[in-house]
Design a protein around this motif. Structure first.
Motif, PDB file in Angstrom:
ATOM      1  N   ALA A  61      33.284  29.712  41.702  1.00 15.47           N
ATOM      2  CA  ALA A  61      34.460  29.314  40.928  1.00 15.47           C
ATOM      3  C   ALA A  61      34.386  29.936  39.534  1.00 15.47           C
ATOM      4  CB  ALA A  61      34.563  27.800  40.838  1.00 15.47           C
ATOM      5  N   GLU A  62      35.524  30.390  39.054  1.00 14.13           N
ATOM      6  CA  GLU A  62      35.571  31.072  37.761  1.00 14.13           C
ATOM      7  C   GLU A  62      36.828  30.633  37.013  1.00 14.13           C
ATOM      8  OE1 GLU A  62      33.989  33.896  35.006  1.00 14.13           O
ATOM      9  OE2 GLU A  62      33.229  33.626  37.045  1.00 14.13           O
ATOM     10  N   GLU A  63      36.636  30.218  35.757  1.00 16.33           N
ATOM     11  CA  GLU A  63      37.772  29.888  34.898  1.00 16.33           C
ATOM     12  C   GLU A  63      37.858  30.939  33.794  1.00 16.33           C
ATOM     13  OE1 GLU A  63      39.226  25.778  33.299  1.00 16.33           O
ATOM     14  OE2 GLU A  63      37.904  26.642  31.763  1.00 16.33           O
ATOM     15  N   LEU A  64      38.950  31.673  33.767  1.00 16.07           N
ATOM     16  CA  LEU A  64      39.123  32.719  32.775  1.00 16.07           C
ATOM     17  C   LEU A  64      39.738  32.136  31.503  1.00 16.07           C
ATOM     18  CD1 LEU A  64      40.591  35.532  35.073  1.00 16.07           C
ATOM     19  CD2 LEU A  64      38.202  35.173  34.397  1.00 16.07           C
ATOM     20  N   LYS A  65      39.139  32.468  30.380  1.00 18.71           N
ATOM     21  CA  LYS A  65      39.611  31.979  29.081  1.00 18.71           C
ATOM     22  C   LYS A  65      40.674  32.937  28.538  1.00 18.71           C
ATOM     23  CE  LYS A  65      35.503  32.208  27.431  1.00 18.71           C
ATOM     24  NZ  LYS A  65      34.370  32.194  26.467  1.00 18.71           N
ATOM     25  N   PHE A  66      41.858  32.427  28.285  1.00 28.13           N
ATOM     26  CA  PHE A  66      42.979  33.238  27.800  1.00 28.13           C
ATOM     27  C   PHE A  66      43.246  32.889  26.335  1.00 28.13           C
ATOM     28  CE2 PHE A  66      46.802  35.645  29.445  1.00 28.13           C
ATOM     29  CZ  PHE A  66      47.369  35.871  28.196  1.00 28.13           C
ATOM     30  N   ALA A  67      43.021  33.849  25.449  1.00 19.95           N
ATOM     31  CA  ALA A  67      43.235  33.629  24.013  1.00 19.95           C
ATOM     32  C   ALA A  67      44.701  33.821  23.657  1.00 19.95           C
ATOM     33  CB  ALA A  67      42.379  34.599  23.198  1.00 19.95           C
ATOM     34  N   ASP A  94      39.375  28.812  43.317  1.00 19.31           N
ATOM     35  CA  ASP A  94      38.125  29.445  42.887  1.00 19.31           C
ATOM     36  C   ASP A  94      38.294  30.294  41.630  1.00 19.31           C
ATOM     37  OD1 ASP A  94      36.551  28.365  44.879  1.00 19.31           O
ATOM     38  OD2 ASP A  94      36.888  30.021  46.273  1.00 19.31           O
ATOM     39  N   LEU A  95      39.533  30.709  41.326  1.00 21.43           N
ATOM     40  CA  LEU A  95      39.794  31.491  40.115  1.00 21.43           C
ATOM     41  C   LEU A  95      40.997  30.892  39.409  1.00 21.43           C
ATOM     42  CD1 LEU A  95      38.962  33.958  38.440  1.00 21.43           C
ATOM     43  CD2 LEU A  95      40.600  35.311  39.765  1.00 21.43           C
ATOM     44  N   THR A  96      40.781  30.451  38.190  1.00 20.40           N
ATOM     45  CA  THR A  96      41.840  29.819  37.414  1.00 20.40           C
ATOM     46  C   THR A  96      41.879  30.417  36.009  1.00 20.40           C
ATOM     47  OG1 THR A  96      40.327  28.050  36.737  1.00 20.40           O
ATOM     48  CG2 THR A  96      41.703  27.631  38.680  1.00 20.40           C
ATOM     49  N   VAL A  97      42.929  30.072  35.284  1.00 19.48           N
ATOM     50  CA  VAL A  97      43.100  30.545  33.917  1.00 19.48           C
ATOM     51  C   VAL A  97      43.371  29.337  33.027  1.00 19.48           C
ATOM     52  CG1 VAL A  97      44.529  31.927  32.337  1.00 19.48           C
ATOM     53  CG2 VAL A  97      43.999  32.787  34.631  1.00 19.48           C
ATOM     54  N   ARG A  98      42.689  29.307  31.896  1.00 20.20           N
ATOM     55  CA  ARG A  98      42.935  28.244  30.917  1.00 20.20           C
ATOM     56  C   ARG A  98      43.351  28.872  29.597  1.00 20.20           C
ATOM     57  NH1 ARG A  98      38.547  23.940  28.306  1.00 20.20           N
ATOM     58  NH2 ARG A  98      39.977  23.050  26.766  1.00 20.20           N
ATOM     59  N   GLY A  99      44.480  28.427  29.084  1.00 21.83           N
ATOM     60  CA  GLY A  99      44.957  28.930  27.810  1.00 21.83           C
ATOM     61  C   GLY A  99      44.313  28.211  26.637  1.00 21.83           C
ATOM     62  N   TYR A 100      43.881  28.978  25.659  1.00 21.62           N
ATOM     63  CA  TYR A 100      43.356  28.433  24.401  1.00 21.62           C
ATOM     64  C   TYR A 100      44.354  28.825  23.313  1.00 21.62           C
ATOM     65  CZ  TYR A 100      38.943  27.494  26.758  1.00 21.62           C
ATOM     66  OH  TYR A 100      37.978  27.003  27.617  1.00 21.62           O
ATOM     67  N   HIS A 101      45.141  27.859  22.866  1.00 25.10           N
ATOM     68  CA  HIS A 101      46.318  28.134  22.053  1.00 25.10           C
ATOM     69  C   HIS A 101      46.049  27.995  20.552  1.00 25.10           C
ATOM     70  CE1 HIS A 101      48.415  28.034  25.876  1.00 25.10           C
ATOM     71  NE2 HIS A 101      47.915  26.831  26.113  1.00 25.10           N
ATOM     72  N   LEU A 140      40.692  36.971  28.646  1.00 27.30           N
ATOM     73  CA  LEU A 140      42.051  37.505  28.628  1.00 27.30           C
ATOM     74  C   LEU A 140      42.669  37.258  27.261  1.00 27.30           C
ATOM     75  CD1 LEU A 140      43.050  35.831  31.965  1.00 27.30           C
ATOM     76  CD2 LEU A 140      43.450  38.274  31.641  1.00 27.30           C
ATOM     77  N   ALA A 141      43.587  38.119  26.875  1.00 26.65           N
ATOM     78  CA  ALA A 141      44.357  37.882  25.655  1.00 26.65           C
ATOM     79  C   ALA A 141      45.639  38.670  25.730  1.00 26.65           C
ATOM     80  CB  ALA A 141      43.567  38.288  24.415  1.00 26.65           C
ATOM     81  N   TRP A 142      46.608  38.252  24.948  1.00 29.98           N
ATOM     82  CA  TRP A 142      47.843  39.027  24.821  1.00 29.98           C
ATOM     83  C   TRP A 142      47.982  39.435  23.361  1.00 29.98           C
ATOM     84  CZ3 TRP A 142      52.823  38.112  22.513  1.00 29.98           C
ATOM     85  CH2 TRP A 142      52.893  36.945  21.732  1.00 29.98           C
ATOM     86  N   GLY A 143      48.720  40.499  23.146  1.00 28.87           N
ATOM     87  CA  GLY A 143      48.904  40.954  21.776  1.00 28.87           C
ATOM     88  C   GLY A 143      49.952  42.042  21.679  1.00 28.87           C
ATOM     89  N   LEU A 144      50.087  42.582  20.484  1.00 29.14           N
ATOM     90  CA  LEU A 144      51.047  43.642  20.190  1.00 29.14           C
ATOM     91  C   LEU A 144      50.290  44.912  19.828  1.00 29.14           C
ATOM     92  CD1 LEU A 144      52.489  40.845  19.404  1.00 29.14           C
ATOM     93  CD2 LEU A 144      54.096  42.278  18.149  1.00 29.14           C
TER      94      LEU A 144
END
Length: 326
Positions: A22-28, A56-63, A85-89
């Motif tokens: 199981a893996e939780e991906l941290k999304f900035a 087994d694979l999820t994403v958690r947003g860190y806002h 993970l992250a999003w940006g310009l």
């Protein structure tokens, strides 16, 4: 009794195995959870990946910058492992994304052409080298930029003379200069206070920011229809994190990312912008300028050399042709 013990042991082994894979991906996310990015990318990724992998694979947003403050550092945050993970310009670090930024130029991508398609058309051959150490999950663009001002009504380029206008990156700075304004580069998260305190007179950006960053509270004049380009965005995954996933998790990433996720993000931006503009038009405190064709021509002439000049500087003729599908 022996069977019961075997079943218990087997169940424990399965549970342990599940814990291991199981893996939780941290999304900035540098914006609040109500921002358009959350539902259109972060939550969608979590839903799609969770469903495809049985959780087994999820994403958690860190806002709100929980994994580190500073919108300009989003890409580095992923490279350094502070986030998966992250999003940006690209505009926040324009020098890294010289060719990607072509998408932001006025007319580089026709207004009736989806920006996400243009970016992905050019990605493999022209843009991939600008994303080292990461796997782009989504690439998309905003709605067309407008001028969002406080106490300044803009109808002609001359109206911008001497005004301080916030821009996201190098291409928008070139546009602002061509129009006679003084460009001020800062993250969008700082614009509210900068407008409220008079540090800047306005901003060149999409109408979605009226809602996503509450600029409707500090702006009172919008000019719509000038050729101001649009903004580009990315979501990236740490390359080593991707390589460390098992085959089924990687397959889920492939299925959940790319064109469809990018389309979902861009359409969400457009929907937010449409709703924000409708609300702005309904507010009697606002002055909305919809430029006539003749008025647009003055702006078109003023920025005529910007596209050619920028594309030449980054040796981007082939990149722009790929974006335009030529």
């Amino acid at each position: 009794m022996k069977v019961s013990k075997l079943l218990i042991a087997a169940s424990a082994a399965v549970a342990l195995t599940s814990q291991v894979i199981a893996e939780e991906l941290k999304f900035a996310n540098f914006t609040p959870p109500f921002h358009t990015i959350n539902a259109s990318v972060i939550q969608k990724l979590n839903t799609d990946l969770s469903e495809a992998t049985g959780g087994d694979l999820t994403v958690r947003g860190y806002h709100g910058g929980e994994l580190g403050s500073g919108p300009a550092e989003q890409y580095i945050r992923v490279l350094q492992g502070a986030a998966d993970l992250a999003w940006g310009l690209p505009g926040y670090t324009s020098s890294q994304f010289g060719k990607t930024m072509i998408a932001e130029l006025p007319g580089a991508i026709p207004e009736d052409m989806p920006g996400y398609k243009a970016l992905w058309r050019a990605y493999e051959e022209h843009l991939k080298g600008e994303f080292p150490g990461t796997k782009p999950i989504a690439l998309w663009t905003s709605e067309p930029n407008i001028m969002i001002m406080r106490n300044k009504v803009i109808r002609t380029p001359e109206d911008l003379a001497g005004l301080k206008v916030r821009v996201a990156g190098a291409t928008a700075a070139d546009v602002a200069k061509a129009l006679g304004a003084t460009p001020v580069q800062m993250p969008i998260s700082q614009v509210y206070n900068a407008m409220q305190t008079g540090l800047i007179d306005g901003v060149i950006t999409g109408a979605s920011t009226l809602r996503d960053f509450k600029l409707d509270e500090v702006a009172d004049a919008l000019t719509i229809g000038a050729p101001l380009g649009r903004l580009a965005f990315f979501t990236v995954l740490n390359g080593q994190v991707y390589e460390g996933l098992n085959d089924s998790q990687q397959a889920a990433i492939e299925a959940a990312s790319g064109i469809e996720l990018s389309k979902n993000a861009e359409e969400a931006w457009l929907a937010t912008a449409d709703a924000a503009l409708e609300a702005a038009r309904g507010d009697s405190a606002n002055q909305i300028v919809d430029l006539t064709e003749a008025e647009k021509m003055a702006f078109i002439k003023a920025v005529a050399g910007v596209v050619e000049g920028y594309v030449d500087r980054v040796d981007g003729d082939d990149t722009m042709a790929a974006m335009q599908d030529k």
